[in-house]
Scaffold this active site. Structure first.
Site, PDB file in Angstrom:
ATOM      1  N   ASN A  75       0.847  -1.193   0.000  1.00  0.00           N
ATOM      2  CA  ASN A  75       0.000   0.000   0.000  1.00  0.00           C
ATOM      3  C   ASN A  75       0.883   1.243   0.000  1.00  0.00           C
ATOM      4  OD1 ASN A  75      -1.802   2.193   0.879  1.00  0.00           O
ATOM      5  ND2 ASN A  75      -3.263   0.558   1.298  1.00  0.00           N
ATOM      6  N   GLY A 158     -15.733   3.104   2.358  1.00  0.00           N
ATOM      7  CA  GLY A 158     -14.398   3.549   2.719  1.00  0.00           C
ATOM      8  C   GLY A 158     -13.372   3.441   1.606  1.00  0.00           C
ATOM      9  N   HIS A 163     -11.213   1.142  -8.757  1.00  0.00           N
ATOM     10  CA  HIS A 163     -10.726  -0.064  -9.435  1.00  0.00           C
ATOM     11  C   HIS A 163     -10.768  -1.247  -8.448  1.00  0.00           C
ATOM     12  CE1 HIS A 163      -7.786  -1.707 -12.625  1.00  0.00           C
ATOM     13  NE2 HIS A 163      -7.997  -2.707 -11.769  1.00  0.00           N
ATOM     14  N   HIS A 165     -10.300  -3.942  -5.917  1.00  0.00           N
ATOM     15  CA  HIS A 165      -9.127  -4.336  -5.140  1.00  0.00           C
ATOM     16  C   HIS A 165      -9.572  -4.749  -3.744  1.00  0.00           C
ATOM     17  CE1 HIS A 165      -9.819  -0.206  -3.744  1.00  0.00           C
ATOM     18  NE2 HIS A 165      -9.081  -0.478  -2.679  1.00  0.00           N
ATOM     19  N   CYS A 195     -17.200 -27.203  18.175  1.00  0.00           N
ATOM     20  CA  CYS A 195     -16.937 -25.885  17.590  1.00  0.00           C
ATOM     21  C   CYS A 195     -18.272 -25.162  17.432  1.00  0.00           C
ATOM     22  CB  CYS A 195     -16.233 -26.050  16.246  1.00  0.00           C
ATOM     23  SG  CYS A 195     -16.292 -24.570  15.212  1.00  0.00           S
ATOM     24  N   HIS A 292     -12.953 -21.389  13.604  1.00  0.00           N
ATOM     25  CA  HIS A 292     -13.463 -21.822  12.306  1.00  0.00           C
ATOM     26  C   HIS A 292     -13.462 -20.572  11.417  1.00  0.00           C
ATOM     27  CE1 HIS A 292     -16.632 -24.814  10.592  1.00  0.00           C
ATOM     28  NE2 HIS A 292     -16.552 -23.871   9.672  1.00  0.00           N
TER      29      HIS A 292
END
Lengths: 332, 332
Positions: A75, A158, A163, A165, A195, A292
């Protein structure tokens, strides 16, 4: 240099990253639109980003546009940086630490596509494989205790660039939202020997009313306690604590289901802003019986207000049973 | 009927309130604008709201517009309703409960003002007194364990009507965000014998760099671990665990400082969306040595993204020291 700061009362870290104010988006605040102008993620503009840390060759129709199909780059305006070790400092009553971590961008197509739902299944599969490859690579660095994959699509979610990503942040700590899940799951396991997420899979299949789609390997459903209208989660049916431990068939199947889900959400809600995120076991432990991994999709159709900020309770005006039926019944 | 639902893994309640989808705002989702048309909060349109539970007479220049200056009414589209008792039900692995509570709207002016900063100090004082009066009244009902005052101003902050107003929700539980503060404060007190918020007041006065304004009774400051650009808190200097235990002089002084702060924020950031909220001791306890009420102002100049949702960590691109200096140095 970014800096971690911790609230003195509650377990809440913030990352102070003032260089991010230099992002082009900040100038566009008033109009709240995404940045226009040359797109740094488009094929041909590779020099506008830092050098790639992972590139998949193009082997499909994209080869006319670019030599690559998926590209992962650091970034340019990182929230955390890979400089030195973790050092907590307590200045008076306030805790601070260097803003250590890795912050990468997964560029999901060489062409200027703005909605992930427009990509085909093969491209989704490449993207998921890129997530796995980067997580596995970053985990060789013992400083990183957790890795979060997330997507911001649309200005309301946000995003500062349109494009397609997603992003990856590796951190020297286990963030609160993940830690709370790990602890909740651990407690349930200690109590029942099972679980809790496996129990959710069983209960959702039994009930049926919140299921959006299902394959042999995954279920897609709107969770019983959805925070947001049309919140949708994807869980593997077989217990698996880490996202990056899947087989090639797992990622292929997930690619198909994730694409199908995003198409259904977009058809239902219009051209939408959304976040998604992948919660996977912290890196300290290879695999556990209690945690999980899962993917949470959070469409941005409502605003978060003072009640949510002040209470931590979310008011949702759309029943998950209604949202799931609507998404499930769509004819594509 | 609204319903509480709890996430099976983490301590996260949601309120499912499907009647709220009938609010006029929902139709305006695509344009994300506030509702236009006759304003139910304006003087003359009193019949558009449920009957008032509190009315302050007009004694100032407003008397030309209306017979009232502040009016508190039940929310027409409540997130919680006052029907019956709290009954937790555990259906399989999922917990649910009736959406019990009180949800009121404080109409802050009879005229159609859209920013609270436009009101004068006397009106701020009436508003704060109305908060106190309603909290004290609701606390006589032993079902309510906490009361949250909050404001959504502007569409980005979750407002559906632009006429100045705030809201009050009384709940049969202590919400997570408040509970975490109470526990953090209790732990600090057990360790040190002092109130952590009193320590924050001392440290902020000592440091000075994050102070926006100060009076004999309150400090206004940008917290060290601000989640958002220009986040600003107001704390009483003298230890006080409950907002509603103030003196007439306290509310008068707070009115002046709150108005001054909102004017500074609006001058600095433009016509802005913001939330504020008041955290006060849960109703169970009259007063404690460890908890300290405060007001948090959260300007909405940046969006919350997938990283924040997935981690619980907030990335902030503006240092609180910078924000405080800017707000402090403004010539009004």
């Amino acid at each position: 240099m970014p800096e971690f700061r911790k609230d003195p009362v509650v377990d809440r870290w913030v990352i102070l990253a003032t260089d991010r104010a230099k992002r082009p988006q900040q100038d566009a605040r008033e109009k709240s639109d995404l940045v226009m102008g040359p797109c740094p993620f488009c094929a041909g503009n590779e020099a506008m980003t830092p050098p790639a840390v992972l590139t998949y060759d193009s082997d499909g129709p994209q080869s006319k546009i670019a030599t690559w199909s998926v590209r992962v780059v650091p970034n340019k305006y990182p929230a955390v940086t890979d400089a030195g070790g973790w050092m907590e400092q307590s200045n008076t009553i306030y805790q601070t630490a260097a803003g250590l971590g890795a912050h990468e961008v997964v560029i999901e197509a060489p062409e200027h596509v703005v909605s992930m739902a427009m990509l085909d299944e093969n491209q989704f599969e490449r993207i998921l494989n890129a997530y796995r490859d980067r997580i596995m690579q970053l985990q060789t660095d013992s400083r990183w205790r957790s890795t979060l994959i997330y997507k911001n699509q649309g200005a309301d979610a946000g995003a500062t660039l349109e494009h397609v990503h997603s992003q990856l942040i590796a951190l020297p700590l286990v963030p609160k939202a993940l830690q709370e899940e790990v602890e909740g799951a651990k407690n349930y396991h200690a109590r029942t020997g099972s679980c809790i997420y496996c129990a959710v899979v069983d209960e959702e299949i039994r009930a049926g009313s919140r299921i959006v789609a299902e394959s042999g390997r995954f279920i897609v459903f709107c969770p019983h306690a959805s925070r947001f209208p049309y919140e949708t989660w994807i869980l593997p049916k077989q217990h698996a604590s880490r996202f990056d431990s899947g087989s090639a068939e797992d990622y292929r199947d997930l690619a198909r289901l994730l694409r199908d889900t995003l198409v259904r959400l977009e058809r239902s809600l219009g051209n939408l802003s959304l976040n998604y995120l992948i919660h996977s076991n912290p890196s300290d432990e290879i695999a556990t019986d209690y945690y999980h991994w899962h993917l949470e999709i959070l469409p941005k159709v409502s605003k978060v207000g003072g009640f949510e900020w002040g209470s931590g309770i979310y008011i949702n005006s759309v029943a998950p049973e209604h949202a799931a039926r609507h998404l499930r019944d769509l004819r594509l």
